[in-house]
Design a protein around this motif. Structure first.
Motif, short mmCIF file in Angstrom:
data_model
loop_
_atom_site.label_atom_id
_atom_site.label_comp_id
_atom_site.label_asym_id
_atom_site.label_seq_id
_atom_site.Cartn_x
_atom_site.Cartn_y
_atom_site.Cartn_z
N ASP A 106 54.24 47.51 17.23
CA ASP A 106 55.19 47.34 16.13
C ASP A 106 55.52 48.66 15.44
O ASP A 106 56.58 48.80 14.83
CB ASP A 106 54.64 46.36 15.09
N TRP A 147 48.88 49.71 8.58
CA TRP A 147 49.18 48.28 8.77
C TRP A 147 49.51 47.62 7.43
O TRP A 147 50.48 46.86 7.33
CB TRP A 147 47.97 47.60 9.43
N HIS A 148 48.72 47.93 6.40
CA HIS A 148 49.01 47.37 5.07
C HIS A 148 50.33 47.93 4.53
O HIS A 148 51.11 47.20 3.92
CB HIS A 148 47.87 47.72 4.11
N GLN A 153 41.30 46.92 17.57
CA GLN A 153 41.16 46.45 18.94
C GLN A 153 40.40 47.47 19.79
O GLN A 153 39.56 47.11 20.61
CB GLN A 153 42.55 46.23 19.56
N SER A 178 45.47 45.42 15.42
CA SER A 178 46.22 44.18 15.56
C SER A 178 45.82 43.22 14.44
O SER A 178 44.65 42.85 14.32
CB SER A 178 45.93 43.53 16.93
N GLU A 179 46.79 42.86 13.62
CA GLU A 179 46.56 41.93 12.51
C GLU A 179 45.39 42.37 11.63
O GLU A 179 44.54 41.57 11.24
CB GLU A 179 46.31 40.51 13.03
N GLY A 180 45.34 43.66 11.34
CA GLY A 180 44.30 44.17 10.47
C GLY A 180 42.93 44.33 11.11
O GLY A 180 41.95 44.60 10.42
N LYS A 181 42.86 44.20 12.44
CA LYS A 181 41.60 44.36 13.16
C LYS A 181 41.70 45.50 14.16
O LYS A 181 42.75 45.73 14.76
CB LYS A 181 41.23 43.06 13.90
N ARG A 222 53.22 46.18 6.30
CA ARG A 222 53.39 44.80 5.81
C ARG A 222 54.14 44.76 4.50
O ARG A 222 54.84 43.80 4.19
CB ARG A 222 52.02 44.12 5.63
#
Length: 232
Positions: free
Chosen positions: A56, A199-200, A22, A17-20, A203
């Motif tokens: 996502d 994730w990158h 979880q 989540s948002e580069g972290k 984006r």
């Protein structure tokens, strides 16, 4: 981002989540991926209180690696993505494995056991934060890998992966102090690395087609070899 890793004997599922990270489950045991993968997916989503419709995208390691493992992982990722209407993001296994050593400055060499006395490998350059592929993915003998290392880097090469574990004694004897080793927790593919790279990529607008995405095998399967498909 729900990430799956099944390219080797390691099974992994992570939620990013948002580069972290979880949550991540890492399993390196005798059970098969078909037995464990969906159980792990269910556990990760439940413990993080996230429904499949809330993610996502689905990220998946696409090889090279175990033919069976790759098929299981990709089939599962496709099913999850298409069933939820979410995009799928494929990440080469060697890229994700090399990412485990992204804090190292210099040459990084992930090595996966390809069996038949061969390895899947590639070379990367790391500046301590970013990793750049500087050569193609390929399959070769451990001896050929050593020859490549000697021509490319004399100031230290970080090795990681199940192939590096299997051939560690040979690499250590032939390369000496040039060979550098990561700690055990970073030596194998991680679903979290797959997820962070995905994730990158997401984006930046990078997604794959769930209907057409295929594994990166590099080498023909036994069945394809027997059928003589190499020249097709």
């Amino acid at each position: 981002m729900l990430a799956l890793e099944t390219a080797t004997r390691v099974a992994g599922v992570a939620l990013i989540s948002e580069g972290k990270v979880q949550k991540e489950i890492f399993l390196h045991y005798r059970q098969t991926h078909s037995q464990t993968l969906m159980v792990m997916v269910d556990e990760v989503l439940k413990e993080c209180e996230v429904g499949l419709n809330q993610i996502d995208a689905v990220a998946v390691s696409i090889g090279p690696g175990s033919f069976t493992g790759l098929r299981i992982g990709l089939a599962t990722a496709k099913g999850l993505a298409m069933g939820s209407g979410k995009p799928i993001v494929g990440i080469p296994t060697l890229d994700a494995l090399a990412y485990n050593a992204c804090l190292f400055r210099g040459t990084v060499c992930p090595v996966l056991d390809a069996r038949k006395d061969e390895v899947y490998t590639a070379f990367y350059k790391s500046d301590g934060s970013c990793m750049e592929l500087v050569d193609r993915y390929r399959v070769c003998s451990p001896r050929a890998l050593v020859d490549d290392v000697r021509t490319r880097a004399t100031d230290g090469v970080v090795f990681l992966g199940d192939g590096a574990v299997r051939y560690r004694e040979f690499l250590q004897q032939t390369l000496g102090d040039v060979a550098v080793w990561v700690p055990g927790n970073l030596a194998f593919p991680r679903a979290s690395s797959v997820g962070l790279l995905a994730w990158h990529k997401l984006r930046g607008g990078g997604i794959d087609d769930a209907r057409s995405i295929v594994p990166v095998y590099i080498r023909l399967s036994e069945a394809e070899t027997r059928l003589g498909l190499g020249g097709m």
